[in-house]
Design an enzyme around this catalytic site. Structure first.
Site, PDB file in Angstrom:
ATOM      1  N   ASP A  99      26.143  -9.209  27.136  1.00 29.22           N
ATOM      2  CA  ASP A  99      26.099  -9.145  25.404  1.00 29.22           C
ATOM      3  C   ASP A  99      26.114  -7.597  25.090  1.00 29.22           C
ATOM      4  O   ASP A  99      26.759  -7.364  24.104  1.00 29.22           O
ATOM      5  CB  ASP A  99      25.162  -9.885  24.438  1.00 29.22           C
ATOM      6  CG  ASP A  99      23.950  -9.111  25.017  1.00 29.22           C
ATOM      7  OD1 ASP A  99      24.039  -7.983  25.717  1.00 29.22           O
ATOM      8  OD2 ASP A  99      22.976  -9.089  23.861  1.00 29.22           O
ATOM      9  N   GLU A 131      -3.497   6.430  -4.867  1.00 33.63           N
ATOM     10  CA  GLU A 131      -3.487   6.870  -3.323  1.00 33.63           C
ATOM     11  C   GLU A 131      -3.509   8.222  -4.206  1.00 33.63           C
ATOM     12  O   GLU A 131      -4.632   8.707  -3.458  1.00 33.63           O
ATOM     13  CB  GLU A 131      -3.266   6.376  -2.550  1.00 33.63           C
ATOM     14  CG  GLU A 131      -3.958   7.047  -1.182  1.00 33.63           C
ATOM     15  CD  GLU A 131      -3.013   6.373   0.147  1.00 33.63           C
ATOM     16  OE1 GLU A 131      -2.583   5.515   0.316  1.00 33.63           O
ATOM     17  OE2 GLU A 131      -4.088   6.668   0.391  1.00 33.63           O
ATOM     18  N   ASP A 132      -1.653   8.211  -4.818  1.00 35.16           N
ATOM     19  CA  ASP A 132      -1.928  10.153  -4.422  1.00 35.16           C
ATOM     20  C   ASP A 132      -2.023  10.573  -5.888  1.00 35.16           C
ATOM     21  O   ASP A 132      -1.154  12.025  -5.764  1.00 35.16           O
ATOM     22  CB  ASP A 132      -0.443  10.195  -3.726  1.00 35.16           C
ATOM     23  CG  ASP A 132      -0.876  10.342  -2.407  1.00 35.16           C
ATOM     24  OD1 ASP A 132      -1.715   9.416  -2.177  1.00 35.16           O
ATOM     25  OD2 ASP A 132       0.585   9.625  -2.146  1.00 35.16           O
TER      26      ASP A 132
END
Ligand code: MN
Length: 493
Positions: A249, A61-62
């Site tokens: 708890d 993509e880059d």
């Protein structure tokens, strides 16, 4: 002589070169991010192809690197994974150094589903990617921070939970919650710290008492405190009208033993030391949670009136509770990977078969069919069980489904002629609720006809509809012939 670089080392080299000159918002060289993703995937024990795809996940993509380049150097499987992760991301806004432009949650979710249809490892890489982005979120402008944080809370943390990746869920949820509601985050964090501090002394004593008793019974064990996450406390408080006294708890001790028998022994020993609170004993070993989580939980009141939760489990259960799907990969790596390559999914651990549902939805989306995302999100997180036919076909049913629901799901003809059911090879009765992973065999007879009493033995609308129709036809047939004696009326619902 210089050693040949490993495939992973080669991937690091290729990614470093490809991202050369790119920087993250934090000011660091871009390669820091893929390397962090690599480290996370290695910590999760993922297979080599997944780690390599993690290193390369932003390159297509880059950078100038193409899928073909990756295929040539690292093989089809890595290229496939990188392609999946790339599809998950979206068109950037032209600024290469921003790793964080994200579309609307819904849109992203859709892409997530489509990519999931191909290989679940895509999601695991995406989760690692998201985790690192969350860890470095402070470098982004506030609006982007909130957007990513919100999406992480709504989609990614629940997904991590669905995959039983407990450590990831907790870290993601708390990192994100800090940005979504910073004031509340601080407030609850302080509250937890304060409560831990005040409980510390008595907890030490309890730990000692339990340790001594377990040693006396010659049980091998490890005991440690478990800190409640801020986000889960926030959610719990919302459920209990913000009444902190109803949260039992807040302080918990975790006991890890060698085997299942020791789990129950330890539970007995703890109950002989302290008074268990009614309705708070949970056997998730015999009845695992939807995501496969196993453990015994009990809340006790000590002599000096402290309320403490105990979680008792084996080492293996603990491993799975913390790492979930990733742990399964680690243990079944070869088998699973082989099956993924062959496009098979039935060897996924039974408790993760909800993934089939996602994959079916993904197929629908790919064919361009419309899918109601709102409904989908509900479905995805609703309780469902997956059972098998003796031939290994997977049938999904709502929780609580009965054998007749299963039979009518297979085929109306089968449903109408049921005379009995075998569950996991044993004869069983028609009122037995089906459980996750059961192998269900329906016995039929030509002479059988549907009975109105069956209406009380089904829970799915599908089965009800089929049965009601069959009963009506039977009724009409009976009326057509002169009956020797009156036929009792059929109960209408
Ligand atoms: Mn990334």
């Amino acid at each position: 002589m210089k050693k040949e670089p490993t495939r992973v080392e080669k991937a690091v080299e290729v990614a470093t070169r490809a991202h050369e000159g790119q920087f993250r918002k934090t000011g660091e060289p871009y390669i820091v991010h893929p390397l962090a993703v690599k480290k996370i995937l290695e910590e999760w024990g993922m297979d080599e192809d997944t780690v390599i795809a993690g290193v390369l996940h932003d390159t297509v993509e880059d950078t100038n690197l193409t899928l073909d380049d990756i295929r040539k150097d690292f093989g089809e499987s890595v290229a496939f994974l990188v392609d999946g992760v790339t599809k998950l991301s979206t068109a950037r806004t032209g600024m290469r150094d921003i790793d964080t432009y994200l579309p609307e949650t819904k849109d992203n979710f859709l892409r997530l589903l489509i990519a999931l249809g191909d290989d679940i490892r895509v999601l695991i890489i995406k989760l690692a990617d998201r985790l690192h982005n969350l860890r470095t979120l402070s470098a982004l402008p506030p609006d982007k921070q909130r957007k990513i944080a919100k999406e992480s809370l709504e989609i990614f943390a629940p997904l991590a939970d669905r995959l039983n990746m407990g450590l990831l869920r907790v870290e993601m949820a708390d990192l994100a919650f800090k940005y979504v509601d910073p004031r509340r985050y601080e407030e609850l964090k302080n509250l937890i710290e304060k409560s831990n501090k005040s409980a510390a002394k008595s907890l030490k004593k309890i730990e000692q008492e339990v340790s001594e008793a377990l040693k006396k019974e010659k049980i091998n064990f490890e005991i440690s405190g478990r800190v409640k996450s801020v986000y889960s406390l926030h959610k719990k408080l919302a459920k209990h009208n913000q009444n902190i006294n109803e949260i039992y708890d807040l302080t918990a001790l975790r006991v890890i033993v060698d085997d299942v028998t020791s789990c129950y022994l330890a539970l007995g020993i703890i109950h002989s030391l302290y008074t268990p609170m009614g309705g708070r004993i949970k056997d998730y070993i015999a009845m695992p949670k939807q995501n496969g989580y196993q453990s015994l939980h009990t809340t006790v009141i000590t002599k000096d009136k402290h309320v403490v939760e105990f979680q008792i489990r084996t080492r293996e259960m603990h491993e799975y509770a913390e790492r979930g799907l990733a742990a399964s990969f680690y243990y079944n790596e070869q088998k699973l990977t082989e099956n993924y390559k062959k496009g098979k999914i039935e060897h996924l651990p039974t408790n993760l078969l909800w993934i089939t549902e996602l994959q079916m939805t993904a197929a629908k989306l790919r064919e361009g069919k419309k899918v109601d995302l709102k409904k989908l999100k509900l479905n995805l997180f609703a309780d469902k069980i997956f059972v098998y036919t003796p031939k290994g076909d997977i049938i999904d049913l709502p929780n609580g489904a009965l054998p007749l629901d299963f039979a009518y799901r297979l085929h109306t003809e089968i449903g109408d002629h049921v005379v009995g059911v075998k569950i996991n090879g044993k004869m069983s009765n028609m009122n037995k609720k089906l459980e996750q992973g059961d192998i269900v065999e329906i016995l039929t007879s030509k002479n059988q006809t549907p009975k109105s009493s069956w209406l009380g033995r089904i829970i799915t609308p599908h089965a009800r509809q089929k049965l009601t129709r069959a009963l009506r036809i039977k009724d009409d047939n009976a009326k057509a012939k002169p009956a020797p004696r009156p036929i009792p009326p059929i109960k209408k619902r």
